[in-house]
Design a protein around this motif. Structure first.
Motif, PDB file in Angstrom:
ATOM      1  N   ASN A 229       0.860  -1.353  -0.197  1.00 18.65           N
ATOM      2  CA  ASN A 229      -0.011  -0.086   0.172  1.00 18.65           C
ATOM      3  C   ASN A 229       0.819   1.155  -0.035  1.00 18.65           C
ATOM      4  O   ASN A 229       0.483   2.181  -0.584  1.00 18.65           O
ATOM      5  CB  ASN A 229      -0.901  -0.028   1.310  1.00 18.65           C
ATOM      6  CG  ASN A 229      -1.996  -0.714   0.811  1.00 18.65           C
ATOM      7  OD1 ASN A 229      -2.511  -1.088   0.017  1.00 18.65           O
ATOM      8  ND2 ASN A 229      -2.692  -1.325   2.065  1.00 18.65           N
ATOM      9  N   VAL A 230       1.997   1.287   0.705  1.00 20.94           N
ATOM     10  CA  VAL A 230       2.753   2.388   0.693  1.00 20.94           C
ATOM     11  C   VAL A 230       3.447   2.457  -0.567  1.00 20.94           C
ATOM     12  O   VAL A 230       3.562   3.687  -0.857  1.00 20.94           O
ATOM     13  CB  VAL A 230       3.778   2.220   1.853  1.00 20.94           C
ATOM     14  CG1 VAL A 230       5.047   3.289   1.807  1.00 20.94           C
ATOM     15  CG2 VAL A 230       3.059   2.151   3.269  1.00 20.94           C
ATOM     16  N   MET A 231       3.971   1.516  -1.290  1.00 24.71           N
ATOM     17  CA  MET A 231       4.480   1.540  -2.642  1.00 24.71           C
ATOM     18  C   MET A 231       3.439   2.217  -3.574  1.00 24.71           C
ATOM     19  O   MET A 231       3.765   3.072  -4.285  1.00 24.71           O
ATOM     20  CB  MET A 231       4.962   0.306  -2.723  1.00 24.71           C
ATOM     21  CG  MET A 231       6.250  -0.148  -2.269  1.00 24.71           C
ATOM     22  SD  MET A 231       6.829  -1.784  -2.684  1.00 24.71           S
ATOM     23  CE  MET A 231       6.438  -2.101  -4.114  1.00 24.71           C
ATOM     24  N   VAL A 232       2.296   1.734  -3.517  1.00 26.94           N
ATOM     25  CA  VAL A 232       1.244   2.064  -4.402  1.00 26.94           C
ATOM     26  C   VAL A 232       1.068   3.573  -4.183  1.00 26.94           C
ATOM     27  O   VAL A 232       0.705   4.514  -5.127  1.00 26.94           O
ATOM     28  CB  VAL A 232      -0.115   1.314  -4.262  1.00 26.94           C
ATOM     29  CG1 VAL A 232      -1.250   2.026  -5.378  1.00 26.94           C
ATOM     30  CG2 VAL A 232       0.455  -0.241  -4.962  1.00 26.94           C
ATOM     31  N   LEU A 233       0.632   3.859  -3.010  1.00 28.94           N
ATOM     32  CA  LEU A 233       0.316   5.185  -2.965  1.00 28.94           C
ATOM     33  C   LEU A 233       1.404   6.342  -2.778  1.00 28.94           C
ATOM     34  O   LEU A 233       1.138   7.391  -3.222  1.00 28.94           O
ATOM     35  CB  LEU A 233      -0.205   5.567  -1.203  1.00 28.94           C
ATOM     36  CG  LEU A 233      -1.675   4.568  -1.231  1.00 28.94           C
ATOM     37  CD1 LEU A 233      -2.308   4.754   0.166  1.00 28.94           C
ATOM     38  CD2 LEU A 233      -2.829   5.325  -2.029  1.00 28.94           C
ATOM     39  N   GLY A 234       2.700   5.897  -2.805  1.00 33.55           N
ATOM     40  CA  GLY A 234       3.741   6.767  -2.810  1.00 33.55           C
ATOM     41  C   GLY A 234       4.176   7.158  -4.433  1.00 33.55           C
ATOM     42  O   GLY A 234       4.931   8.008  -4.446  1.00 33.55           O
ATOM     43  N   THR A 235       3.896   6.284  -5.165  1.00 35.34           N
ATOM     44  CA  THR A 235       4.258   6.776  -6.690  1.00 35.34           C
ATOM     45  C   THR A 235       3.469   7.846  -7.204  1.00 35.34           C
ATOM     46  O   THR A 235       2.562   8.054  -6.953  1.00 35.34           O
ATOM     47  CB  THR A 235       3.858   5.369  -7.458  1.00 35.34           C
ATOM     48  OG1 THR A 235       2.499   5.000  -7.371  1.00 35.34           O
ATOM     49  CG2 THR A 235       4.680   4.225  -7.024  1.00 35.34           C
ATOM     50  N   LYS A 236       4.318   8.665  -7.900  1.00 31.73           N
ATOM     51  CA  LYS A 236       3.831   9.722  -8.387  1.00 31.73           C
ATOM     52  C   LYS A 236       2.845   9.654  -9.819  1.00 31.73           C
ATOM     53  O   LYS A 236       3.220   8.818 -10.643  1.00 31.73           O
ATOM     54  CB  LYS A 236       4.816  10.800  -8.819  1.00 31.73           C
ATOM     55  CG  LYS A 236       5.525  11.173  -7.781  1.00 31.73           C
ATOM     56  CD  LYS A 236       6.819  12.058  -8.188  1.00 31.73           C
ATOM     57  CE  LYS A 236       7.327  12.804  -6.880  1.00 31.73           C
ATOM     58  NZ  LYS A 236       8.582  13.367  -7.129  1.00 31.73           N
TER      59      LYS A 236
END
Length: 85
Positions: free
Chosen positions: A56-63
């Motif tokens: 979730n952090v990776m998905v939400l952190g991408t621009k």
């Protein structure tokens, strides 16, 4: 016949409970809880939760700006909201 049934209820006596009954019940519940939750299962569950949080952090952190710009240029859309250029 109803009176016979009511008279039989009058013969009921209060039951004496052992003073340690509640502690024995609590100990048995605690035993069953600990038996069901093994160390291996706990590690597997915590690892799964950690992976889900990391994903979730990776998905939400991408621009998403780069993706949006690519989509706009591929579809030949105007980046402005003006109706008439």
């Amino acid at each position: 016949m109803e009176k016979d049934q009511l008279h039989s209820l009058e013969k009921i006596e209060r039951v004496e409970v052992s003073p340690f009954l509640f502690t024995r019940i609590q100990a048995r519940v605690q035993e069953q809880f600990l038996d069901k939750l093994s160390t291996r299962q706990t590690v597997v569950y915590l690892t799964g939760i950690a992976l889900i949080v990391a994903l979730n952090v990776m998905v939400l952190g991408t621009k998403n700006e780069d993706k949006n710009e690519n989509l706009v240029s591929e579809m030949n859309l105007a980046p402005t909201n003006q109706l008439y250029p």
